[in-house]
Design a protein around this motif. Sequence first.
Motif, short mmCIF file in Angstrom:
data_model
loop_
_atom_site.label_atom_id
_atom_site.label_comp_id
_atom_site.label_asym_id
_atom_site.label_seq_id
_atom_site.Cartn_x
_atom_site.Cartn_y
_atom_site.Cartn_z
N MET A 54 0.99 -0.63 0.23
CA MET A 54 -0.04 -0.26 0.17
C MET A 54 0.37 1.05 -0.16
SD MET A 54 -2.29 1.95 3.43
CE MET A 54 -3.60 2.47 2.93
N ALA A 55 0.58 2.04 -0.95
CA ALA A 55 1.14 3.30 -0.18
C ALA A 55 0.43 4.46 0.40
CB ALA A 55 0.75 3.97 -2.22
N LEU A 56 1.98 5.09 0.39
CA LEU A 56 2.33 5.98 1.56
C LEU A 56 1.31 6.67 1.54
CD1 LEU A 56 5.85 6.04 2.07
CD2 LEU A 56 4.10 4.89 3.68
N LYS A 57 0.63 7.58 2.66
CA LYS A 57 -0.58 8.51 2.49
C LYS A 57 0.78 10.03 2.68
CE LYS A 57 -4.66 6.93 5.18
NZ LYS A 57 -5.02 7.10 6.70
N VAL A 58 -0.03 10.96 1.45
CA VAL A 58 0.14 12.08 1.24
C VAL A 58 0.00 12.61 2.66
CG1 VAL A 58 0.28 14.24 0.12
CG2 VAL A 58 0.70 12.35 -1.11
N ARG A 59 1.30 13.47 2.96
CA ARG A 59 0.88 14.08 4.59
C ARG A 59 0.27 15.58 4.21
NH1 ARG A 59 6.17 12.03 7.38
NH2 ARG A 59 6.99 11.94 5.22
N LYS A 60 -0.83 15.98 4.62
CA LYS A 60 -0.80 17.24 4.10
C LYS A 60 -1.04 18.35 5.56
CE LYS A 60 -4.68 15.74 1.41
NZ LYS A 60 -5.81 14.89 1.26
N ASN A 61 -0.66 18.11 6.57
CA ASN A 61 -0.61 18.86 7.50
C ASN A 61 0.94 19.77 7.38
OD1 ASN A 61 1.47 16.89 7.63
ND2 ASN A 61 1.86 16.83 10.00
N LYS A 62 1.03 20.45 5.80
CA LYS A 62 2.08 21.41 5.50
C LYS A 62 2.21 22.36 6.89
CE LYS A 62 -1.29 24.64 3.79
NZ LYS A 62 -2.01 24.90 2.97
N SER A 63 3.61 22.64 6.69
CA SER A 63 4.46 23.12 7.78
C SER A 63 3.74 24.99 7.15
CB SER A 63 5.79 23.85 7.64
OG SER A 63 6.39 23.65 6.42
N PRO A 64 3.06 25.39 8.18
CA PRO A 64 2.81 26.72 7.84
C PRO A 64 3.55 27.88 7.79
CG PRO A 64 1.76 25.91 10.21
CD PRO A 64 2.74 25.21 9.62
N ASP A 65 3.47 28.06 7.13
CA ASP A 65 4.94 29.22 6.71
C ASP A 65 4.41 30.49 7.86
OD1 ASP A 65 4.12 29.53 3.53
OD2 ASP A 65 3.04 30.20 4.87
N PRO A 66 5.59 30.92 8.40
CA PRO A 66 5.35 32.13 9.46
C PRO A 66 5.12 33.55 8.58
CG PRO A 66 7.97 31.87 8.57
CD PRO A 66 7.48 30.78 8.37
N PRO A 67 4.74 34.12 8.87
CA PRO A 67 3.70 35.12 8.76
C PRO A 67 4.23 36.43 8.24
CG PRO A 67 2.90 35.18 10.77
CD PRO A 67 4.04 34.56 10.82
N THR A 68 5.53 36.61 8.23
CA THR A 68 7.19 37.09 8.47
C THR A 68 7.25 37.06 7.11
OG1 THR A 68 8.60 36.07 9.31
CG2 THR A 68 7.22 37.67 10.75
N ALA A 69 6.87 35.84 5.99
CA ALA A 69 7.55 35.14 5.52
C ALA A 69 7.22 36.32 4.26
CB ALA A 69 6.90 33.59 4.60
#
Lengths: 113, 113
Positions: free
Chosen positions: A1-16
Amino acid sequence: MALKVRKNKSPDPPTACPLTRCMAVIGGAWTVNVIWYLRAGPRRFSELRLDIPPISPKVLTTRLRELEDRGVVSRAVKPTSPPSVEYSLTELGQELIPAIDGIVRVGQKMKAP
Amino acid sequence: MALKVRKNKSPDPPTACPLTRCMAVIGGAWTVNVIWYLRAGPRRFSELRLDIPPISPKVLTTRLRELEDRGVVSRAVKPTSPPSVEYSLTELGQELIPAIDGIVRVGQKMKAP
DNA sequence: CTTTGTAGTTTCCAAACGGTAACCAGGCGG
DNA sequence: CCGCCTGGTTACCGTTTGGAAACTACAAAG
């Protein structure tokens, strides 16, 4: 079975984003007004209070400290008696003047609320 | 006995100052980002959501309504299927672009928080 | 030794604001 | 008829914000 794509993307800081970063500084209450009254030259704490009557000392302190931290305003204590404190725009702060001019111009043409 | 000077000065509305008036509109969360993404031309609700991932539909609606009320943005329903809604900058809205450009430029040079 | 002026600090609080999640309507494609 | 797309709306809730008022420190003048 294929690995799931992790959806919890690192929220880039608002200062970006430069826009969001700068708005975080100038978006607070009375911030642009303070910069506006510094545009003509150095100004003391109590002078700014007279320039902007509705601002409270607490908020004025907060704003000036924030602007100083971000390099927009500089603070200079003069050895007068009693000692006075002069705030002025740094070079970076001066660069905000045209932007604020633009905002004022739009404010004049804007429909009433 | 002389009359006392009445100190309860009528507090002039915050909208009296063009700067404060305009900041009341563009100071809200994500407002300038929305304008920024409209600068290149009309854009739909769902496109703006993709442009600015962290914005919630609630806030995007609120911002677009405010900007429309103040004459900064215009709203046009296109008879596609399903019907889509295009938002674009009005002439007044276009005038904000140079101001926001200035803010971006300062944001790039600004010290990190 | 009390008053005046400058430049704040501190505490408390209500209101505003924005995030989350769930829900809704109308039209069409399958 | 079911789901899906777009473009929202609604209810709830925690955090942040800014305002008000009172208080502080220090120096000099009177």
